[in-house]
Motif scaffolding. Structure first.
Motif, PDB file in Angstrom:
ATOM      1  N   ALA A   1      50.115  69.681 -41.140  1.00  0.00           N
ATOM      2  CA  ALA A   1      50.536  68.542 -40.323  1.00  0.00           C
ATOM      3  C   ALA A   1      49.814  68.537 -38.985  1.00  0.00           C
ATOM      4  O   ALA A   1      49.558  67.470 -38.401  1.00  0.00           O
ATOM      5  CB  ALA A   1      52.051  68.581 -40.123  1.00  0.00           C
ATOM      6  N   GLY A   2      49.475  69.713 -38.481  1.00  0.00           N
ATOM      7  CA  GLY A   2      48.752  69.795 -37.213  1.00  0.00           C
ATOM      8  C   GLY A   2      47.312  69.361 -37.318  1.00  0.00           C
ATOM      9  O   GLY A   2      46.628  69.240 -36.301  1.00  0.00           O
ATOM     10  N   ARG A   3      46.829  69.103 -38.506  1.00  0.00           N
ATOM     11  CA  ARG A   3      45.457  68.646 -38.699  1.00  0.00           C
ATOM     12  C   ARG A   3      45.395  67.133 -38.930  1.00  0.00           C
ATOM     13  O   ARG A   3      44.392  66.616 -39.398  1.00  0.00           O
ATOM     14  CB  ARG A   3      44.825  69.358 -39.889  1.00  0.00           C
ATOM     15  CG  ARG A   3      44.892  70.876 -39.815  1.00  0.00           C
ATOM     16  CD  ARG A   3      44.155  71.514 -40.976  1.00  0.00           C
ATOM     17  NE  ARG A   3      44.389  72.947 -41.064  1.00  0.00           N
ATOM     18  CZ  ARG A   3      43.800  73.763 -41.927  1.00  0.00           C
ATOM     19  NH1 ARG A   3      42.929  73.265 -42.802  1.00  0.00           N
ATOM     20  NH2 ARG A   3      44.067  75.055 -41.950  1.00  0.00           N
ATOM     21  N   GLY A   4      46.478  66.452 -38.630  1.00  0.00           N
ATOM     22  CA  GLY A   4      46.509  65.008 -38.801  1.00  0.00           C
ATOM     23  C   GLY A   4      46.803  64.562 -40.214  1.00  0.00           C
ATOM     24  O   GLY A   4      46.487  63.417 -40.574  1.00  0.00           O
ATOM     25  N   LEU A   5      47.387  65.434 -41.041  1.00  0.00           N
ATOM     26  CA  LEU A   5      47.686  65.103 -42.431  1.00  0.00           C
ATOM     27  C   LEU A   5      49.184  64.861 -42.604  1.00  0.00           C
ATOM     28  O   LEU A   5      50.012  65.384 -41.852  1.00  0.00           O
ATOM     29  CB  LEU A   5      47.235  66.247 -43.365  1.00  0.00           C
ATOM     30  CG  LEU A   5      45.757  66.616 -43.310  1.00  0.00           C
ATOM     31  CD1 LEU A   5      45.490  67.859 -44.148  1.00  0.00           C
ATOM     32  CD2 LEU A   5      44.889  65.463 -43.798  1.00  0.00           C
ATOM     33  N   HIS A   6      49.523  64.076 -43.591  1.00  0.00           N
ATOM     34  CA  HIS A   6      50.922  63.803 -43.914  1.00  0.00           C
ATOM     35  C   HIS A   6      51.362  64.789 -44.999  1.00  0.00           C
ATOM     36  O   HIS A   6      50.818  64.796 -46.106  1.00  0.00           O
ATOM     37  CB  HIS A   6      51.094  62.366 -44.403  1.00  0.00           C
ATOM     38  CG  HIS A   6      50.631  61.331 -43.410  1.00  0.00           C
ATOM     39  ND1 HIS A   6      51.330  61.026 -42.250  1.00  0.00           N
ATOM     40  CD2 HIS A   6      49.512  60.554 -43.399  1.00  0.00           C
ATOM     41  CE1 HIS A   6      50.691  60.104 -41.575  1.00  0.00           C
ATOM     42  NE2 HIS A   6      49.564  59.790 -42.238  1.00  0.00           N
ATOM     43  N   LEU A   7      52.353  65.602 -44.652  1.00  0.00           N
ATOM     44  CA  LEU A   7      52.820  66.641 -45.556  1.00  0.00           C
ATOM     45  C   LEU A   7      54.065  66.177 -46.291  1.00  0.00           C
ATOM     46  O   LEU A   7      55.015  65.671 -45.682  1.00  0.00           O
ATOM     47  CB  LEU A   7      53.114  67.918 -44.767  1.00  0.00           C
ATOM     48  CG  LEU A   7      53.651  69.096 -45.572  1.00  0.00           C
ATOM     49  CD1 LEU A   7      52.609  69.579 -46.578  1.00  0.00           C
ATOM     50  CD2 LEU A   7      54.061  70.241 -44.638  1.00  0.00           C
ATOM     51  N   HIS A   8      54.078  66.361 -47.612  1.00  0.00           N
ATOM     52  CA  HIS A   8      55.225  66.033 -48.449  1.00  0.00           C
ATOM     53  C   HIS A   8      55.610  67.289 -49.232  1.00  0.00           C
ATOM     54  O   HIS A   8      54.777  67.841 -49.963  1.00  0.00           O
ATOM     55  CB  HIS A   8      54.896  64.896 -49.420  1.00  0.00           C
ATOM     56  CG  HIS A   8      54.222  63.726 -48.767  1.00  0.00           C
ATOM     57  ND1 HIS A   8      54.910  62.696 -48.164  1.00  0.00           N
ATOM     58  CD2 HIS A   8      52.893  63.428 -48.600  1.00  0.00           C
ATOM     59  CE1 HIS A   8      54.071  61.808 -47.680  1.00  0.00           C
ATOM     60  NE2 HIS A   8      52.817  62.232 -47.932  1.00  0.00           N
ATOM     61  N   THR A   9      56.836  67.736 -49.066  1.00  0.00           N
ATOM     62  CA  THR A   9      57.258  68.978 -49.725  1.00  0.00           C
ATOM     63  C   THR A   9      58.473  68.719 -50.617  1.00  0.00           C
ATOM     64  O   THR A   9      59.320  67.867 -50.315  1.00  0.00           O
ATOM     65  CB  THR A   9      57.619  70.055 -48.690  1.00  0.00           C
ATOM     66  OG1 THR A   9      58.692  69.584 -47.861  1.00  0.00           O
ATOM     67  CG2 THR A   9      56.417  70.394 -47.823  1.00  0.00           C
ATOM     68  N   ALA A  10      58.532  69.459 -51.696  1.00  0.00           N
ATOM     69  CA  ALA A  10      59.685  69.481 -52.605  1.00  0.00           C
ATOM     70  C   ALA A  10      59.790  70.908 -53.118  1.00  0.00           C
ATOM     71  O   ALA A  10      59.277  71.239 -54.192  1.00  0.00           O
ATOM     72  CB  ALA A  10      59.510  68.484 -53.744  1.00  0.00           C
TER      73      ALA A  10
ATOM     74  N   ARG B   1      41.660  71.306 -45.990  1.00  0.00           N
ATOM     75  CA  ARG B   1      40.229  71.361 -45.654  1.00  0.00           C
ATOM     76  C   ARG B   1      39.443  70.274 -46.395  1.00  0.00           C
ATOM     77  O   ARG B   1      38.531  69.670 -45.835  1.00  0.00           O
ATOM     78  CB  ARG B   1      39.681  72.747 -46.001  1.00  0.00           C
ATOM     79  CG  ARG B   1      38.274  72.998 -45.502  1.00  0.00           C
ATOM     80  CD  ARG B   1      37.808  74.375 -45.950  1.00  0.00           C
ATOM     81  NE  ARG B   1      38.683  75.420 -45.464  1.00  0.00           N
ATOM     82  CZ  ARG B   1      38.595  75.966 -44.252  1.00  0.00           C
ATOM     83  NH1 ARG B   1      37.677  75.527 -43.411  1.00  0.00           N
ATOM     84  NH2 ARG B   1      39.418  76.907 -43.882  1.00  0.00           N
ATOM     85  N   TYR B   2      39.792  70.031 -47.660  1.00  0.00           N
ATOM     86  CA  TYR B   2      39.057  69.050 -48.470  1.00  0.00           C
ATOM     87  C   TYR B   2      39.859  67.767 -48.595  1.00  0.00           C
ATOM     88  O   TYR B   2      40.106  67.275 -49.690  1.00  0.00           O
ATOM     89  CB  TYR B   2      38.765  69.632 -49.863  1.00  0.00           C
ATOM     90  CG  TYR B   2      37.848  70.820 -49.823  1.00  0.00           C
ATOM     91  CD1 TYR B   2      36.476  70.664 -49.683  1.00  0.00           C
ATOM     92  CD2 TYR B   2      38.371  72.103 -49.892  1.00  0.00           C
ATOM     93  CE1 TYR B   2      35.641  71.760 -49.636  1.00  0.00           C
ATOM     94  CE2 TYR B   2      37.539  73.207 -49.846  1.00  0.00           C
ATOM     95  CZ  TYR B   2      36.177  73.029 -49.715  1.00  0.00           C
ATOM     96  OH  TYR B   2      35.341  74.122 -49.656  1.00  0.00           O
ATOM     97  N   ASN B   3      40.272  67.225 -47.466  1.00  0.00           N
ATOM     98  CA  ASN B   3      41.047  65.991 -47.456  1.00  0.00           C
ATOM     99  C   ASN B   3      40.227  64.883 -46.812  1.00  0.00           C
ATOM    100  O   ASN B   3      39.042  65.064 -46.510  1.00  0.00           O
ATOM    101  CB  ASN B   3      42.366  66.213 -46.703  1.00  0.00           C
ATOM    102  CG  ASN B   3      43.512  65.449 -47.328  1.00  0.00           C
ATOM    103  OD1 ASN B   3      43.442  64.235 -47.484  1.00  0.00           O
ATOM    104  ND2 ASN B   3      44.566  66.168 -47.702  1.00  0.00           N
ATOM    105  N   LEU B   4      40.866  63.763 -46.636  1.00  0.00           N
ATOM    106  CA  LEU B   4      40.180  62.633 -46.012  1.00  0.00           C
ATOM    107  C   LEU B   4      39.935  62.922 -44.541  1.00  0.00           C
ATOM    108  O   LEU B   4      40.805  63.475 -43.853  1.00  0.00           O
ATOM    109  CB  LEU B   4      41.015  61.364 -46.171  1.00  0.00           C
ATOM    110  CG  LEU B   4      41.235  60.902 -47.620  1.00  0.00           C
ATOM    111  CD1 LEU B   4      42.189  59.715 -47.645  1.00  0.00           C
ATOM    112  CD2 LEU B   4      39.911  60.531 -48.261  1.00  0.00           C
ATOM    113  N   PRO B   5      38.764  62.551 -44.003  1.00  0.00           N
ATOM    114  CA  PRO B   5      38.451  62.879 -42.605  1.00  0.00           C
ATOM    115  C   PRO B   5      39.374  62.192 -41.603  1.00  0.00           C
ATOM    116  O   PRO B   5      39.670  62.740 -40.547  1.00  0.00           O
ATOM    117  CB  PRO B   5      37.001  62.404 -42.453  1.00  0.00           C
ATOM    118  CG  PRO B   5      36.782  61.429 -43.560  1.00  0.00           C
ATOM    119  CD  PRO B   5      37.655  61.866 -44.678  1.00  0.00           C
ATOM    120  N   GLY B   6      39.871  61.024 -41.913  1.00  0.00           N
ATOM    121  CA  GLY B   6      40.730  60.312 -40.974  1.00  0.00           C
ATOM    122  C   GLY B   6      42.195  60.628 -41.133  1.00  0.00           C
ATOM    123  O   GLY B   6      43.041  59.986 -40.479  1.00  0.00           O
ATOM    124  N   GLY B   7      42.554  61.604 -41.956  1.00  0.00           N
ATOM    125  CA  GLY B   7      43.951  61.936 -42.202  1.00  0.00           C
ATOM    126  C   GLY B   7      44.365  61.496 -43.589  1.00  0.00           C
ATOM    127  O   GLY B   7      44.164  60.336 -43.969  1.00  0.00           O
TER     128      GLY B   7
END
Length: 399
Positions: free
Chosen positions: A271-280, A306-312
């Motif tokens: 989440a600190g890298r600008g990503l949306h985290l979804h957990t179950a 690391r291998y996600n979209l550059p804009g989040g």
């Protein structure tokens, strides 16, 4: 006294076995035939044999003359008949014994001749049977660490020798794959370890080439060297983790994948890298080494970030149970991945992007696969239809 020890090859031993079995079988057949013929061949009547008495020689001469004499003495004629019976008895006995003797000698001679031919045929057959073994021996002799391309490639019926040859070829395939993987690993590890050393050397050479480097230049050199050292240390730690996990004895403590995954999320902080985290995170108990399983989860989450979209983008982390397996699944958005490139992601130093563009070493998923295998589990990956990757690890479920 020097002892001379004969070395019997397998071919010689097989020939001796073939010949011995044939000779024994032939002798048994001769004995049975001789016994059956002796029991069924007509012989003299025992009662007649007891009644027959020796006949004088002059009586035989008389019988020869009296055979055509109608006035011969009846008593002498009776004796002539007795002499004839004795001759028949002796003839039958002699003929019977001669027949049995000829049968015995002819049979033994035939068995001896055919046994000799069987020895020659056994030598030829043994050579043909052992031909695949010679090919396997030659392939094993030619195989080495530098050249594992020799194969038996045995054709013919699928018998035990064909199965042995195929198994040997499969073993060579595995060895060749292992050696090639080891060479690639050493080459890639050497390159990765030389990179920070090259950076440090270049930074030092640039600063020392100046007559009077400034304080800012020295501080910049120090920062470059520190970054290179951190890079080399992280790579060394990853290599040590990969090597030690492959040979470590895994513990049997009860571990909940949900708990170690939650700790991994805190460490990787997607989440600190600008990503949306979804957990179950449902309970998924297993057994093993908690530290290694946490490292597995950290690598999965870090790889997804690391291998996600550059804009989040998005990262989905799920733990669950399915049958007798505990599962950890990490999905992420990102660029589209070709299906044929997925299996190679679990090999060391295999990356999706440019070699140094993502800041990773290409060891994350290799460590994941090694830790999963050490715990009796399995790791698999598949590309997501809209781009990105889905990695699932299943481990034995502990009640």
């Amino acid at each position: 006294m020097t002892r001379i020890r004969l070395r019997l090859t397998v071919r010689v031993r097989l020939t001796l076995i073939y010949t011995g079995l044939f000779a024994i079988g032939g002798i048994i057949l001769v004995a049975i035939t001789y016994g059956l013929l002796a029991a069924n061949l007509p012989g003299p009547d025992p009662k007649a044999a007891a009644a027959v008495k020796p006949v004088p020689g002059d009586l035989l001469d008389f019988c020869a003359r009296a055979a055509d004499d109608p006035n011969a003495d009846p008593t002498l004629l009776y004796k002539c008949k007795a002499a004839y019976a004795e001759g028949v008895f002796e003839g039958v006995t002699t003929q019977r014994q001669a027949t049995l003797d000829r049968l015995l000698w002819y049979s033994l001679g035939t068995v001896s001749a055919v046994t000799l031919l069987a020895a020659v045929a056994g030598w030829l057959v043994a050579g043909r049977v052992l031909r695949p073994v010679h090919r396997i021996t030659e392939a094993a002799r030619n195989a080495s660490e530098d050249d594992l391309g020799a194969r038996v490639a045995l054709a013919g019926p699928r018998d035990e020798l064909r199965e042995l040859a195929d198994t040997f070829d499969e073993m060579l395939d595995r060895l060749q794959s292992a050696f090639e993987g080891q060479r690639r690993f050493i080459a890639n590890a050497g390159h990765e370890l030389r990179t920070p050393l090259t950076v440090m050397r270049t930074s030092v050479d640039v600063v020392l080439a100046k007559p009077e480097p400034t304080r800012a230049e020295l501080l910049g050199m120090g920062r470059d060297i520190r970054a290179a050292v951190c890079h080399a240390q992280a790579l060394t730690d990853a290599l040590l983790t990969l090597a030690s996990t492959d040979r470590a004895e895994i513990g049997t403590e009860r571990v909940d994948l949900a708990t170690v995954t939650e700790d991994a999320i805190d460490s990787a902080a997607p989440a600190g890298r600008g990503l949306h985290l979804h957990t179950a995170l449902a309970p998924a108990p297993t057994s093993g080494d908690a530290i290694l399983l946490e490292r597995l989860a950290i690598n999965l989450v870090d790889n997804a970030a690391r291998y996600n979209l550059p804009g989040g983008g998005d990262v989905w982390v799920t733990t669950a149970t399915a049958g007798d397996r505990a599962e950890l699944t990490v999905d992420n958005t990102g660029p589209v991945i070709a299906a044929e490139a997925v299996d190679g992601l679990f090999e060391p130093f295999r990356r999706l992007h440019d070699r140094t563009g993502d800041g990773g070493f290409g060891l994350g998923l290799a460590i994941v696969a090694t830790i999963a295998a050490a715990h009796g589990g399995h790791a698999e990956a598949r590309p997501r239809p809209g781009g990105g990757l889905s990695v699932r690890v299943d481990l034995p479920l502990t009640s």
